[in-house]
Design a protein around this motif. Structure first.
Motif, PDB file in Angstrom:
ATOM      1  N   ALA A  65     -26.597 -14.477 -35.130  1.00  0.00           N
ATOM      2  CA  ALA A  65     -26.464 -13.389 -36.425  1.00  0.00           C
ATOM      3  C   ALA A  65     -26.074 -12.500 -36.840  1.00  0.00           C
ATOM      4  CB  ALA A  65     -27.267 -14.437 -37.498  1.00  0.00           C
ATOM      5  N   ILE A  94     -22.575 -18.445 -42.125  1.00  0.00           N
ATOM      6  CA  ILE A  94     -23.472 -18.033 -40.861  1.00  0.00           C
ATOM      7  C   ILE A  94     -24.209 -19.199 -39.896  1.00  0.00           C
ATOM      8  CG2 ILE A  94     -25.212 -16.511 -40.195  1.00  0.00           C
ATOM      9  CD1 ILE A  94     -24.673 -14.300 -42.339  1.00  0.00           C
ATOM     10  N   VAL A 134     -23.450 -19.912 -36.493  1.00  0.00           N
ATOM     11  CA  VAL A 134     -24.930 -19.580 -35.121  1.00  0.00           C
ATOM     12  C   VAL A 134     -24.638 -21.560 -34.553  1.00  0.00           C
ATOM     13  CG1 VAL A 134     -26.721 -19.254 -34.784  1.00  0.00           C
ATOM     14  CG2 VAL A 134     -25.645 -18.030 -36.422  1.00  0.00           C
TER      15      VAL A 134
END
Lengths: 364, 277
Positions: free
Chosen positions: A97, A110, A114
């Motif tokens: 991240a 994020i 991810v």
């Protein structure tokens, strides 16, 4: 996506020259490999493109913009280190991240990026672990994951497979190529392993002692090496080199290697015209040596020293005086030590002994 | 065979523990004796042979609290230690970072700083006394803090340079490539990794400062008096007051003892820094 160009770049560390007057053009979206032994300047070159090392001389352009004085964070470049450089105090998730956090991307997004990236790299179950709890291969994937989460203009890979064991390396090679193609970005891949470069790259630059010796497609490097170093570096087992002198006798041209004489049939005149001296080095790839147990016209006789069975082929070491010439033969070819065999060279390369440059290539 | 191995193992183990016990006794006995003396009556302290059974008393402690500046000394020492840590740690950390990453001064500057550590403080005490007197800094808590900070800094810098060299530069560079400035890379990546080292450096600075005697003895009198200076007050013209001295020493050990217990975890981690990774 962006092209990278280096113009007359030099870098010294104290008295040692890492990169010298190097000019290189990497095309947009290309998988480009920097190939060379350790100490050739590959890592320095990558670090200069990334911006963590500043060249002493010369300019680096990304996307036609001179980036020489731009700090790394503004270059939109990513790099996977040989050591992976995972942050030891952050979990896998936080490691991946990190680049997104630095770009102030909302938390929800994020998480999504991810998790998607982890899915592609098969590391989803590891997200909450710390780097020290991972195996080498897993760390490698996380390192790659951290580079993949954003869309960089250029992705730099510094010997990413070198620290893996042999089996994993072969496995990752294929997967790596697939992932990199999907990334749709310019990739610069440094490796000391010619097999990695040849199998993965669109184009390869062969480096030695801070200089680019040749850069071209893998096939061209294999078929038309410009000099002794490139010829010896590309291909496995490596090309045989034999010191010879060019002699003429009865209007025929021979290569005299003391232990044997080999007649040049085609291009003999042109070769002679391009030669600086009669001292040459004959290069023959093991796969271009035909071995036979029966005598044939134009063949030379050599003795078998040892043979290794690396299925599906066998590598036969032939003894020519003090010199060993390696040849490849089908596995059915049954020879043992001391046997006399007849050898024919299907394709030869000639190099100037002094300049180490290829001669025949200039001819054709 | 198996039994033999087991016996051998046992012998080795017991030898190991005997060794540990001997070392522990050697280290802890003075401490134990100090505490014991602090609760003995004046007559029991000097009796030969030493009395093992005696009537404990707190008269030494009452003496210390009533007749000496122990409270002031403890407060002053704590303030000085706090000040030294607040000065030394940030400065040494940044200095050590630039030494380890940019090789500032090409090693000469670093060596120059280290020579301050080699320098015997007693050689500097006279000039310092003169300087402090002329500037009106005698018996001043700020000046004694600054002086302690100066003499602690070389060691903490040297300690932190060692730790920082252990941290691969790749990590910071990776952070910088991924979008951090150098300072951010330092703060987010390097700083958390050297936190144990900072704790070790801080406790060393704290212990050195707490135990510092020479500067306190020469440069303080009443206002900036430290615990070590208070203890020296029990060497009187009428002789050494062993009971109160021990009581005072016991009281002075307590804060450092608590501090050590609190950050013990970090010390172990800090001292084994290179080994665990």
């Amino acid at each position: 996506m962006a092209g990278v160009s280096l113009k007359k770049v030099s870098k010294k560390f104290g008295d040692t020259t890492a990169v010298e007057d190097l000019t290189l053009e990497i095309k947009d979206g290309e998988f480009f490999s920097l190939l060379g032994p350790s100490g050739a300047g590959k890592t320095t070159l990558l670090r200069m493109i990334a911006g963590v090392e500043k060249p002493d001389k010369g300019n680096i352009c990304i996307d036609d913009v001179v980036v020489t004085d731009i700090p790394p964070k503004n270059r939109e470049v990513t790099m996977v280190f040989q050591s992976y450089a995972l942050f030891p105090h952050k979990t896998v998730y936080e490691n991946m991240a990190y680049p997104l956090r630095k770009r102030k991307i909302p938390e929800a997004e994020i998480k999504k990026i991810v998790e998607e990236t982890a899915e592609i790299l098969h590391i989803s179950p590891l997200l909450s672990r710390l780097p020290k709890q991972l195996s080498g291969g897993e760390r490698q994937r996380v390192g790659l994951g951290r580079a993949m989460v954003r869309q960089p203009k250029v992705c730099l890979l510094d010997e990413p497979l070198t620290n893996l064991d042999a089996k994993l390396r072969v496995e990752m090679r294929g997967e790596f190529k697939k992932i990199c193609k999907n990334l749709q970005t310019t990739i610069v891949y440094a490796t000391p392993d010619q097999l990695e470069a040849v199998t993965m790259a669109d184009r390869i630059a062969v480096l030695d002692r801070g200089r680019v010796l040749q850069y071209d497609t893998p096939d061209s490097l294999y078929d038309h090496p410009k000099n002794l170093f490139v010829a010896g570096f590309i291909g496995s087992p490596a090309m045989n080199f034999i010191d010879c002198t060019l002699v003429e006798k009865n209007e025929k041209t021979y290569l005299d290697a003391a232990e044997f004489k080999y007649e040049i049939t085609d291009k003999a005149e042109k070769i002679k015209a391009h030669m600086a001296s009669s001292d040459v080095i004959l290069g023959v790839r093991p796969e271009h040596i035909g071995i036979s147990k029966n005598m044939k016209e134009g063949c030379i006789q050599l003795e078998v020293f040892v043979s290794e069975r690396v299925r599906p082929e066998i590598i036969v070491d032939l003894k020519a005086g003090e010199r060993i010439i390696k040849a490849l033969a089908p596995v059915e070819f049954d020879v043992s030590m001391g046997d006399k065999v007849w050898v024919k060279f299907d394709k030869i390369f000639l190099f100037d002994k002094r300049t180490k440059e290829e001669i025949a290539d200039k001819v054709s | 065979m198996k039994i033999e191995m087991k016996t051998k193992r046992r012998i080795v183990d017991s030898l190991y523990y005997i060794g540990v016990i001997i070392v522990l006794i050697a280290v802890l006995f003075p401490f134990f004796w100090m505490v014991l003396t602090s609760i003995k009556k004046e007559l029991d302290v000097l009796s030969i042979p030493p009395k093992i059974f005696f009537e404990p008393t707190i008269e030494n402690y009452t003496f210390v609290f009533e007749r000496s500046s122990i409270i002031k000394g403890l407060i002053n020492s704590l303030v000085i230690v706090g000040g030294v840590i607040a000065l030394v740690i940030p400065i040494s950390m940044l200095a050590a970072y630039s030494f380890s990453r940019f090789n500032v001064g090409g090693g000469h500057f670093q060596f120059y700083i280290l020579t301050v550590r080699m320098f015997p403080p007693i050689a500097a005490i006279v000039p310092y006394f003169v300087i402090f007197r002329n500037f009106g800094l005698l018996d001043n808590i700020i000046s004694i803090t600054l002086l302690n900070a100066l003499f602690n800094m070389p060691f903490t810098i040297w300690l932190l340079v060692g730790f920082l060299r252990e941290i691969p530069q790749d990590l910071e560079e990776a952070a910088m490539i991924e979008g951090a400035s150098r300072f951010e890379a330092f703060r987010e990546i390097t700083l958390p990794l050297i936190a144990p080292a900072l704790a070790v450096a801080a406790i060393f600075a704290a212990i050195f400062t707490w135990n510092e005697f020479l500067f306190a003895f020469i440069l303080t009198r009443s206002e900036a008096i430290t615990v070590t200076r208070v203890m020296a007050g029990f060497y009187t013209e009428r002789g050494i007051l062993w009971g109160p001295l021990s009581a005072c020493a016991t009281l002075c050990t307590v804060p450092m003892f608590i501090l050590a217990l609190m950050i013990q975890k970090y010390i172990v981690r800090g001292l084994t820094f290179g080994a665990v990774r």
